[in-house]
Scaffold this motif. Sequence first.
Motif, PDB file in Angstrom:
ATOM      1  N   ARG A 100     -28.785 -56.428 -33.138  1.00 42.67           N
ATOM      2  CA  ARG A 100     -27.390 -56.663 -32.747  1.00 42.67           C
ATOM      3  C   ARG A 100     -27.327 -57.688 -31.615  1.00 42.67           C
ATOM      4  O   ARG A 100     -26.467 -58.586 -31.623  1.00 42.67           O
ATOM      5  CB  ARG A 100     -26.757 -55.338 -32.313  1.00 42.67           C
ATOM      6  N   LEU A 101     -28.249 -57.576 -30.655  1.00 42.60           N
ATOM      7  CA  LEU A 101     -28.298 -58.546 -29.570  1.00 42.60           C
ATOM      8  C   LEU A 101     -28.781 -59.902 -30.075  1.00 42.60           C
ATOM      9  O   LEU A 101     -28.263 -60.945 -29.645  1.00 42.60           O
ATOM     10  CB  LEU A 101     -29.205 -58.034 -28.445  1.00 42.60           C
ATOM     11  N   VAL A 102     -29.745 -59.910 -30.979  1.00 38.52           N
ATOM     12  CA  VAL A 102     -30.195 -61.165 -31.587  1.00 38.52           C
ATOM     13  C   VAL A 102     -29.031 -61.866 -32.280  1.00 38.52           C
ATOM     14  O   VAL A 102     -28.846 -63.088 -32.139  1.00 38.52           O
ATOM     15  CB  VAL A 102     -31.342 -60.905 -32.586  1.00 38.52           C
ATOM     16  N   ASP A 103     -28.242 -61.107 -33.016  1.00 38.86           N
ATOM     17  CA  ASP A 103     -27.075 -61.682 -33.698  1.00 38.86           C
ATOM     18  C   ASP A 103     -26.130 -62.336 -32.699  1.00 38.86           C
ATOM     19  O   ASP A 103     -25.586 -63.425 -32.960  1.00 38.86           O
ATOM     20  CB  ASP A 103     -26.319 -60.599 -34.475  1.00 38.86           C
ATOM     21  N   LEU A 104     -25.924 -61.682 -31.565  1.00 40.36           N
ATOM     22  CA  LEU A 104     -25.031 -62.235 -30.546  1.00 40.36           C
ATOM     23  C   LEU A 104     -25.610 -63.508 -29.949  1.00 40.36           C
ATOM     24  O   LEU A 104     -24.890 -64.497 -29.739  1.00 40.36           O
ATOM     25  CB  LEU A 104     -24.786 -61.190 -29.448  1.00 40.36           C
ATOM     26  N   ILE A 105     -26.904 -63.499 -29.680  1.00 41.84           N
ATOM     27  CA  ILE A 105     -27.549 -64.698 -29.123  1.00 41.84           C
ATOM     28  C   ILE A 105     -27.399 -65.874 -30.078  1.00 41.84           C
ATOM     29  O   ILE A 105     -27.051 -66.991 -29.668  1.00 41.84           O
ATOM     30  CB  ILE A 105     -29.038 -64.415 -28.819  1.00 41.84           C
ATOM     31  N   ARG A 106     -27.626 -65.627 -31.345  1.00 46.19           N
ATOM     32  CA  ARG A 106     -27.487 -66.711 -32.325  1.00 46.19           C
ATOM     33  C   ARG A 106     -26.030 -67.148 -32.472  1.00 46.19           C
ATOM     34  O   ARG A 106     -25.745 -68.331 -32.675  1.00 46.19           O
ATOM     35  CB  ARG A 106     -28.041 -66.269 -33.683  1.00 46.19           C
ATOM     36  N   GLU A 107     -25.119 -66.216 -32.367  1.00 51.79           N
ATOM     37  CA  GLU A 107     -23.700 -66.557 -32.451  1.00 51.79           C
ATOM     38  C   GLU A 107     -23.281 -67.455 -31.278  1.00 51.79           C
ATOM     39  O   GLU A 107     -22.600 -68.466 -31.460  1.00 51.79           O
ATOM     40  CB  GLU A 107     -22.863 -65.275 -32.446  1.00 51.79           C
ATOM     41  N   VAL A 108     -23.695 -67.083 -30.076  1.00 54.61           N
ATOM     42  CA  VAL A 108     -23.299 -67.812 -28.874  1.00 54.61           C
ATOM     43  C   VAL A 108     -24.058 -69.130 -28.736  1.00 54.61           C
ATOM     44  O   VAL A 108     -23.514 -70.118 -28.257  1.00 54.61           O
ATOM     45  CB  VAL A 108     -23.517 -66.930 -27.618  1.00 54.61           C
ATOM     46  N   GLN A 109     -25.333 -69.154 -29.153  1.00 54.44           N
ATOM     47  CA  GLN A 109     -26.186 -70.332 -28.965  1.00 54.44           C
ATOM     48  C   GLN A 109     -26.098 -70.815 -27.500  1.00 54.44           C
ATOM     49  O   GLN A 109     -25.705 -71.947 -27.209  1.00 54.44           O
ATOM     50  CB  GLN A 109     -25.784 -71.455 -29.917  1.00 54.44           C
ATOM     51  N   PRO A 110     -26.484 -69.952 -26.561  1.00 47.13           N
ATOM     52  CA  PRO A 110     -26.251 -70.264 -25.146  1.00 47.13           C
ATOM     53  C   PRO A 110     -27.090 -71.423 -24.618  1.00 47.13           C
ATOM     54  O   PRO A 110     -28.249 -71.603 -25.015  1.00 47.13           O
ATOM     55  CB  PRO A 110     -26.646 -68.956 -24.440  1.00 47.13           C
ATOM     56  N   SER A 111     -26.488 -72.180 -23.721  1.00 47.21           N
ATOM     57  CA  SER A 111     -27.229 -73.218 -23.003  1.00 47.21           C
ATOM     58  C   SER A 111     -28.213 -72.584 -22.026  1.00 47.21           C
ATOM     59  O   SER A 111     -29.265 -73.138 -21.741  1.00 47.21           O
ATOM     60  CB  SER A 111     -26.259 -74.126 -22.233  1.00 47.21           C
ATOM     61  N   PHE A 112     -27.845 -71.425 -21.506  1.00 50.77           N
ATOM     62  CA  PHE A 112     -28.735 -70.639 -20.652  1.00 50.77           C
ATOM     63  C   PHE A 112     -28.290 -69.186 -20.710  1.00 50.77           C
ATOM     64  O   PHE A 112     -27.162 -68.880 -21.114  1.00 50.77           O
ATOM     65  CB  PHE A 112     -28.734 -71.153 -19.208  1.00 50.77           C
ATOM     66  N   MET A 113     -29.191 -68.292 -20.282  1.00 54.71           N
ATOM     67  CA  MET A 113     -28.887 -66.869 -20.244  1.00 54.71           C
ATOM     68  C   MET A 113     -29.219 -66.320 -18.854  1.00 54.71           C
ATOM     69  O   MET A 113     -30.110 -66.827 -18.170  1.00 54.71           O
ATOM     70  CB  MET A 113     -29.685 -66.116 -21.319  1.00 54.71           C
ATOM     71  N   LEU A 114     -28.496 -65.289 -18.469  1.00 54.91           N
ATOM     72  CA  LEU A 114     -28.697 -64.644 -17.173  1.00 54.91           C
ATOM     73  C   LEU A 114     -28.948 -63.162 -17.385  1.00 54.91           C
ATOM     74  O   LEU A 114     -28.267 -62.515 -18.181  1.00 54.91           O
ATOM     75  CB  LEU A 114     -27.457 -64.804 -16.286  1.00 54.91           C
ATOM     76  N   SER A 115     -29.939 -62.623 -16.651  1.00 57.65           N
ATOM     77  CA  SER A 115     -30.171 -61.188 -16.723  1.00 57.65           C
ATOM     78  C   SER A 115     -30.951 -60.730 -15.480  1.00 57.65           C
ATOM     79  O   SER A 115     -31.064 -61.464 -14.510  1.00 57.65           O
ATOM     80  CB  SER A 115     -30.909 -60.820 -18.011  1.00 57.65           C
ATOM     81  N   HIS A 116     -31.526 -59.532 -15.547  1.00 61.86           N
ATOM     82  CA  HIS A 116     -32.088 -58.846 -14.387  1.00 61.86           C
ATOM     83  C   HIS A 116     -33.508 -59.306 -14.043  1.00 61.86           C
ATOM     84  O   HIS A 116     -34.148 -60.038 -14.800  1.00 61.86           O
ATOM     85  CB  HIS A 116     -32.103 -57.345 -14.658  1.00 61.86           C
TER      86      HIS A 116
END
Length: 243
Positions: A100-116
């Motif tokens: 489900r998270l992979v699907d979101l990442i592919r949907e957004v195609q982010p220039s960068f990601m932020l996390s912990h």
Amino acid sequence: MSEKTALVVSAHSADFVWRCAGAIALHAEKGYKVTVVCLSYGERGESAKLWKLEGMTLEKVKAARREEAEKAAAALGVADIRFFDLGDYPLEMNREDKYRLVDLIREVQPSFMLSHSHYDPYNTDHMYTTKVLLECRMIAQAWGHNPGEKVLGAPQVYLFEPHQTEQMGWKPDLFLDITPVWEKKRAAIECMAGQEHLWEYYTRVAENRGNHFRRNSGGQAGGRDCRYAEGFQSVYPRVVDEL
């Protein structure tokens, strides 16, 4: 020109506010479509103030935390906020949750990601989130995962500042000036009524990082002014043409 996007993966519904609301607001103003995903509401472990109220239930806590997060996201200019509602303390994700998270990442195609941060002995939900995110980033790059979908490139993952920094092995290699959007971050912070005890703490963190920004931009030798900043640690090498 393709749309500029960013993805923030937050273990609990308030984490993105304390730790990277400035970056969110700043990039939203620059035209980025910022998507925030909250894997849980922090309903069990990060809502003590709400649990002290008479007649409180798990669903009421979750509803309150969701409302706070939605208000904060609106204050920051977030284009899209999603709630996976996976539960916290502990946060756990099965293969379906990861896809489900992979699907979101592919949907957004982010220039960068932020996390912990990679490590957090006080809150293992945090470090678990980043462990899973890096795994999902890898899967999203795999041509053999759901063939025919657009695969992910190689977006940088920036780790935002944890709560007790010196205990986490987190070492910032980037400071971002958030002074122009500080009022938006403070407004978002004040949406988090369930954790009011953190409002002033994270204001001081931003001021301290502003000091570090000034020091690293030249300090008293004519460096750039900055009152509020956020720090980040890069996971992957940054590719540049000029130093």
